[in-house]
Scaffold this active site. Sequence first.
Site, PDB file in Angstrom:
ATOM      1  CG  LEU A  12      -2.078  -0.887   1.308  1.00 57.75           C
ATOM      2  CD1 LEU A  12      -2.677  -0.892   2.715  1.00 57.75           C
ATOM      3  CD2 LEU A  12      -3.130  -0.470   0.279  1.00 57.75           C
ATOM      4  N   PRO A  13       0.320   2.372  -0.478  1.00 54.31           N
ATOM      5  CG  PRO A  13      -0.828   3.935  -1.794  1.00 54.31           C
ATOM      6  CD  PRO A  13      -0.944   2.545  -1.215  1.00 54.31           C
ATOM      7  CE  LYS A  17       5.207   0.886  -2.147  1.00 56.19           C
ATOM      8  NZ  LYS A  17       4.275   1.465  -1.165  1.00 56.19           N
ATOM      9  CB  SER A  85       3.291  -2.997  -8.455  1.00 60.72           C
ATOM     10  OG  SER A  85       4.104  -3.262  -7.360  1.00 60.72           O
TER      11      SER A  85
END
Length: 179
Positions: A12-13, A17, A85
């Site tokens: 998720l945003p 990441k 993605s």
Amino acid sequence: MGEGFVLWLTGLPASGKTSLAKALEIELRKIGRRVEVLDGDEVRKWLSPEAGFTREDRERHLMRVAYVSKLLARNGIIVIASFVSPYREVRRKIRELIEEDSRFIEIYVRCPFEVAIKRDPKGLYRKAIVGEVRNFTGIDDPYEEPENPEITVDSSEMTVEEEARVVLNYLREEGLLDP
């Protein structure tokens, strides 16, 4: 120089990441590996400045990123691709493209939706909730969790250092960090 491969971080945003990508880059460089980090906003600016956030735009953009990743990896570079993605089918296509030449390792940066909203460094969840941003993953566009990622880390329960250690241990076990 060592074998190149692609670490594809998905989640998720605001799941963490980018933080994990940066930590991995530092650790991999410490052991003398060549590394390239491809991260969402920066790469989009150069590879797909015309792209919006429809499913078609996202797929076209991600396939461009996958192709660049493939080129770098087959030349001995470790690619850390950090992108939401959100669609399983697109990630499957990305895997197929990259695995023509190199290893593809999907890393799911799991983060509960509520935690991602609280982190929200750019205020995008808030804007999406009130309708100022359209096609936002997790609000009015789905995020399809990976079904069989090689690695899963939970950024709500682990520090970024712990997450990086999990990934590095996997790479060592797979023999990908041997000179």
